[in-house]
Design a protein around this motif. Structure first.
Motif, PDB file in Angstrom:
ATOM      1  N   ILE A  53       1.987 -13.174   5.084  1.00  0.00           N
ATOM      2  CA  ILE A  53       1.577 -11.924   5.746  1.00  0.00           C
ATOM      3  C   ILE A  53       0.961 -11.043   4.670  1.00  0.00           C
ATOM      4  O   ILE A  53       1.532 -10.902   3.579  1.00  0.00           O
ATOM      5  CB  ILE A  53       2.773 -11.226   6.428  1.00  0.00           C
ATOM      6  CG1 ILE A  53       3.305 -12.096   7.577  1.00  0.00           C
ATOM      7  CG2 ILE A  53       2.365  -9.851   6.955  1.00  0.00           C
ATOM      8  CD1 ILE A  53       4.478 -11.495   8.343  1.00  0.00           C
ATOM      9  N   TRP A  72      -3.675  -4.507   4.344  1.00  0.00           N
ATOM     10  CA  TRP A  72      -5.064  -4.109   4.606  1.00  0.00           C
ATOM     11  C   TRP A  72      -5.796  -3.635   3.363  1.00  0.00           C
ATOM     12  O   TRP A  72      -7.001  -3.446   3.396  1.00  0.00           O
ATOM     13  CB  TRP A  72      -5.101  -2.991   5.667  1.00  0.00           C
ATOM     14  CG  TRP A  72      -4.150  -1.866   5.348  1.00  0.00           C
ATOM     15  CD1 TRP A  72      -2.907  -1.691   5.875  1.00  0.00           C
ATOM     16  CD2 TRP A  72      -4.332  -0.811   4.399  1.00  0.00           C
ATOM     17  NE1 TRP A  72      -2.303  -0.581   5.318  1.00  0.00           N
ATOM     18  CE2 TRP A  72      -3.163  -0.032   4.405  1.00  0.00           C
ATOM     19  CE3 TRP A  72      -5.369  -0.435   3.536  1.00  0.00           C
ATOM     20  CZ2 TRP A  72      -2.990   1.095   3.586  1.00  0.00           C
ATOM     21  CZ3 TRP A  72      -5.200   0.674   2.718  1.00  0.00           C
ATOM     22  CH2 TRP A  72      -4.027   1.425   2.753  1.00  0.00           C
ATOM     23  N   LYS A 110      -1.180 -14.359   8.469  1.00  0.00           N
ATOM     24  CA  LYS A 110      -1.452 -13.254   9.393  1.00  0.00           C
ATOM     25  C   LYS A 110      -1.982 -12.081   8.572  1.00  0.00           C
ATOM     26  O   LYS A 110      -1.238 -11.449   7.820  1.00  0.00           O
ATOM     27  CB  LYS A 110      -0.195 -12.784  10.128  1.00  0.00           C
ATOM     28  CG  LYS A 110      -0.543 -11.714  11.184  1.00  0.00           C
ATOM     29  CD  LYS A 110       0.574 -10.757  11.507  1.00  0.00           C
ATOM     30  CE  LYS A 110       0.668  -9.585  10.578  1.00  0.00           C
ATOM     31  NZ  LYS A 110      -0.346  -8.519  10.774  1.00  0.00           N
ATOM     32  N   PRO A 111      -3.283 -11.791   8.706  1.00  0.00           N
ATOM     33  CA  PRO A 111      -3.812 -10.622   7.988  1.00  0.00           C
ATOM     34  C   PRO A 111      -3.365  -9.345   8.686  1.00  0.00           C
ATOM     35  O   PRO A 111      -2.951  -9.378   9.849  1.00  0.00           O
ATOM     36  CB  PRO A 111      -5.327 -10.810   8.110  1.00  0.00           C
ATOM     37  CG  PRO A 111      -5.532 -11.644   9.336  1.00  0.00           C
ATOM     38  CD  PRO A 111      -4.286 -12.486   9.511  1.00  0.00           C
ATOM     39  N   LYS A 159       5.691  -7.804  14.315  1.00  0.00           N
ATOM     40  CA  LYS A 159       7.107  -8.221  14.370  1.00  0.00           C
ATOM     41  C   LYS A 159       7.241  -9.596  14.995  1.00  0.00           C
ATOM     42  O   LYS A 159       7.917 -10.484  14.459  1.00  0.00           O
ATOM     43  CB  LYS A 159       7.909  -7.225  15.202  1.00  0.00           C
ATOM     44  CG  LYS A 159       8.712  -6.302  14.343  1.00  0.00           C
ATOM     45  CD  LYS A 159       9.818  -5.644  15.133  1.00  0.00           C
ATOM     46  CE  LYS A 159      10.727  -4.983  14.119  1.00  0.00           C
ATOM     47  NZ  LYS A 159      11.188  -3.681  14.523  1.00  0.00           N
ATOM     48  N   PHE A 161       4.674 -12.819   0.955  1.00  0.00           N
ATOM     49  CA  PHE A 161       4.346 -11.527   1.577  1.00  0.00           C
ATOM     50  C   PHE A 161       3.806 -10.556   0.545  1.00  0.00           C
ATOM     51  O   PHE A 161       4.304 -10.488  -0.584  1.00  0.00           O
ATOM     52  CB  PHE A 161       5.627 -10.950   2.194  1.00  0.00           C
ATOM     53  CG  PHE A 161       5.470  -9.561   2.786  1.00  0.00           C
ATOM     54  CD1 PHE A 161       4.774  -9.373   3.972  1.00  0.00           C
ATOM     55  CD2 PHE A 161       6.029  -8.454   2.162  1.00  0.00           C
ATOM     56  CE1 PHE A 161       4.632  -8.097   4.524  1.00  0.00           C
ATOM     57  CE2 PHE A 161       5.896  -7.172   2.703  1.00  0.00           C
ATOM     58  CZ  PHE A 161       5.197  -6.999   3.892  1.00  0.00           C
ATOM     59  N   GLY A 187       3.113  -6.416   0.744  1.00  0.00           N
ATOM     60  CA  GLY A 187       3.189  -5.242   1.619  1.00  0.00           C
ATOM     61  C   GLY A 187       4.263  -4.300   1.116  1.00  0.00           C
ATOM     62  O   GLY A 187       4.640  -4.333  -0.063  1.00  0.00           O
TER      63      GLY A 187
HETATM   64  P1  ADP Z   1       1.227  -1.324   4.425  1.00  0.00           P
HETATM   65  O1  ADP Z   1       1.743  -0.028   3.932  1.00  0.00           O
HETATM   66  O2  ADP Z   1       0.362  -2.063   3.471  1.00  0.00           O
HETATM   67  O3  ADP Z   1       0.650  -1.257   5.806  1.00  0.00           O
HETATM   68  P2  ADP Z   1       3.264  -2.965   5.591  1.00  0.00           P
HETATM   69  O4  ADP Z   1       4.402  -3.605   4.889  1.00  0.00           O
HETATM   70  O5  ADP Z   1       3.566  -2.063   6.724  1.00  0.00           O
HETATM   71  O6  ADP Z   1       2.496  -2.230   4.444  1.00  0.00           O
HETATM   72  O7  ADP Z   1       2.231  -4.053   6.104  1.00  0.00           O
HETATM   73  C1  ADP Z   1       1.895  -5.203   5.392  1.00  0.00           C
HETATM   74  C2  ADP Z   1       1.745  -6.334   6.372  1.00  0.00           C
HETATM   75  O8  ADP Z   1       2.998  -6.551   7.007  1.00  0.00           O
HETATM   76  C3  ADP Z   1       0.728  -6.096   7.478  1.00  0.00           C
HETATM   77  O9  ADP Z   1       0.090  -7.333   7.774  1.00  0.00           O
HETATM   78  C4  ADP Z   1       1.610  -5.672   8.643  1.00  0.00           C
HETATM   79  O10 ADP Z   1       1.012  -5.979   9.896  1.00  0.00           O
HETATM   80  C5  ADP Z   1       2.829  -6.534   8.421  1.00  0.00           C
HETATM   81  N1  ADP Z   1       4.067  -6.015   9.006  1.00  0.00           N
HETATM   82  C6  ADP Z   1       4.449  -4.735   9.192  1.00  0.00           C
HETATM   83  N2  ADP Z   1       5.679  -4.687   9.778  1.00  0.00           N
HETATM   84  C7  ADP Z   1       6.088  -5.957   9.971  1.00  0.00           C
HETATM   85  C8  ADP Z   1       7.273  -6.587  10.521  1.00  0.00           C
HETATM   86  N3  ADP Z   1       8.291  -5.867  10.969  1.00  0.00           N
HETATM   87  N4  ADP Z   1       7.313  -7.940  10.551  1.00  0.00           N
HETATM   88  C9  ADP Z   1       6.299  -8.669  10.064  1.00  0.00           C
HETATM   89  N5  ADP Z   1       5.184  -8.152   9.526  1.00  0.00           N
HETATM   90  C10 ADP Z   1       5.069  -6.819   9.471  1.00  0.00           C
END
Ligand code: ADP
Length: 483
Positions: free
Chosen positions: A152, A155, A179-180, A214, A231, A233
């Motif tokens: 995952i 952006w 999954k982008p 999710k 991952f 993020g």
């Molecule tokens: P950012 O601040 O970079 O948006 P996130 O951690 O919210 O950080 O997002 C990074 C990636 O994780 C994105 O692809 C987002 O769609 C995904 N993401 C956010 N929440 C969840 C979750 N609960 N489960 C799986 N993937 C998630």
């Protein structure tokens, strides 16, 4: 999609098992510079994500069995296509993400650089022979790909965050499902089209798109055929995903948030420090996990550094990333702007002073002024959280020891930077900082030859370099007896 030389790179469906998966349910991708819809992209349900994992599992034995040189050639072909289409990939990236076109093209080259790097590394996956404790045995270590890898990605680097995971996984002999981020799926889909053209077999590289992170994330972390999850993020989401992987005892690597200190000592070359800070802080409008987040300036040089920095910040130009000369594009969303604004307001209410900027420009809310804050202290929220915006909070300090202690006083440990000339100090500080990466008299540290990754709550695992393959390999020990 605007202005592509090769319009067939503008893909809007998921890419599973070598096929474009067109779903009735769609989600919109917008250009942050003007709010306009760029594309309506297929929304994958959990079922389609399972299909992708199954496809990756079916493709795995043949891919893993290919001679490393063949995998390398396919990766190399992918790299060449990414570079041949750098302009178009850059245009897609700027329009979905916002960063200036020159930076977007730079990211494409950076991402492609990982594909090239791992094409080369694929041929250098060496094992070991170990001198055994007795003469009747031989001890040998071989390395094998872990299997299906899921990912995952965020952006802020829609191309490179995928390239550096996928290239390492494919080089090792793993198959891959990513999954982008739903804000920026178009770069990922263009990469899939180029992987297809490069001849990477169906099922080896898959892209699942959707807004329900999710539901998609649940399959990617819990599907029994997945052997490794990677991952990039936020730390909060990363923690939840680690927990989801625990049930299947999957191999995990995490590239999470940062809170990079940038320390300017009184023996620093101040002009170089300003240049390094501008490079580290304002790239991608401050939306990178290795952005300088807290700027510690030693008391004796504080006024001079602040003056030089002010002049450099005034040179920056905010605007639409497609316009000539723009160095800072829009932030990704209104909520990102709200967070930055709130951090600034809180700091001011606690005694910090705005020296430049401090609010959105009249171009619109997402276009935020490059901002310099003085008299910040390390306990303010702006110094404890990732800002993810074009804001420089300056914190004065007196001694070297104090600087190291302040720099380490955070739960994060991704990148750190410092500027100093004294060779003893350079070693003491470099060794004293609890960070996975340290820029010494340098603000731009990322490249495919270097191991990227963090300590503490910034995560674990390394991407790029010779270490980047480790996360995608199993070490297998063979004990040959009866000799
Ligand atoms: P950012 O601040 O970079 O948006 P996130 O951690 O919210 O950080 O997002 C990074 C990636 O994780 C994105 O692809 C987002 O769609 C995904 N993401 C956010 N929440 C969840 C979750 N609960 N489960 C799986 N993937 C998630």
């Amino acid at each position: 999609m605007l202005g592509l030389m090769d319009p067939t790179l503008a893909k809007v469906d998921a890419f599973v098992d070598g096929q474009w998966l067109n779903r009735d349910k769609r989600f919109s991708v917008r250009n942050p510079a003007n709010g306009k819809v760029l594309a309506d992209v297929s929304e994958c349900s959990a079922e389609e994500v399972k299909m992708a994992v199954d496809a990756a599992h079916r493709a795995f034995p043949e891919w893993a069995a290919k001679p490393a040189a063949e995998r390398a050639n396919l990766l190399y072909a992918w790299y060449k296509l990414m570079m041949n289409h750098q302009e178009d990939l850059g245009l897609i990236l700027t329009q979905e993400q916002g960063k200036p076109l020159a930076e977007a093209k730079g990211e494409v080259a950076y991402g492609a650089g990982f594909v090239q790097w791992f094409a080369e590394e694929a041929k250098r996956i060496y094992g070991d022979t170990i001198p055994g404790p007795s003469n009747d045995k031989r001890l040998v270590v071989i390395k094998q790909p872990v299997g299906v890898v899921t990912a995952i990605t965020p952006w802020n680097f829609p191309n490179a965050m995928i390239a550096r995971k996928a290239a390492a996984a494919l080089a090792a002999g793993c198959t891959f499902v990513v999954k982008p981020a739903s804000e920026t799926p178009l770069s990922a889909l263009a990469m899939a089209e180029l992987a297809r053209r490069a001849g990477i077999p169906p099922g080896v590289f898959n892209v699942v798109t959707g807004k329900d992170a999710k539901a998609i994330g649940k399959v990617l972390t819990e599907h029994p055929l997945v052997r490794k999850f990677t991952f990039t993020g936020s730390t909060g989401v990363g923690k939840a995903l680690i927990a989801q992987c625990a049930g299947g005892v999957k191999k995990v690597s995490m590239e999470l948030g940062g809170n990079a200190p940038f320390i300017v000592f009184d023996d620093a070359d101040l002009d170089a420090a300003v240049k390094g800070l501008i490079a580290s802080k304002f790239r991608n409008a401050g939306q990178t996990c290795v952005c300088a987040n807290r700027i510690f300036v030693q008391q004796g040089v504080y006024p001079e550094f602040s003056e030089k920095l002010t002049s450099a910040i005034k040179e920056l130009k905010v605007g639409n990333g497609l316009d000539e000369g723009v160095t800072i594009g829009p932030l990704i969303s209104e909520s990102a702007v709200d967070k930055v604004q709130e951090l600034i307001n809180e700091s001011v209410s606690q005694g910090a002073r705005i020296l430049i900027g401090g609010k959105s420009t009249d171009m619109g809310k997402l276009f935020f002024e490059p901002t310099l804050l003085g008299l910040v202290s390390n306990h303010m929220p702006i110094a404890q959280e990732e800002i993810f915006g074009p804001v420089v909070p300056m914190i004065p300090f007196v001694t070297e020891k104090e600087a190291i202690q302040l720099a380490n006083d955070t739960e994060f440990g991704l990148a750190a930077y410092f500027y100093a000339r004294d060779i003893g100090r350079v070693w003491r500080v470099a060794e004293g900082l609890d960070y996975g990466m340290v820029g010494i008299n340098e603000g731009a540290i990322s490249n495919p030859a270097a191991p990227f990754g963090g300590m503490k709550q910034s995560g674990f695992g390394r991407e790029g370099s010779k270490y980047g393959l480790d996360d995608y390999m199993e070490i297998k020990y063979l004990c040959m007896g009866g000799i």
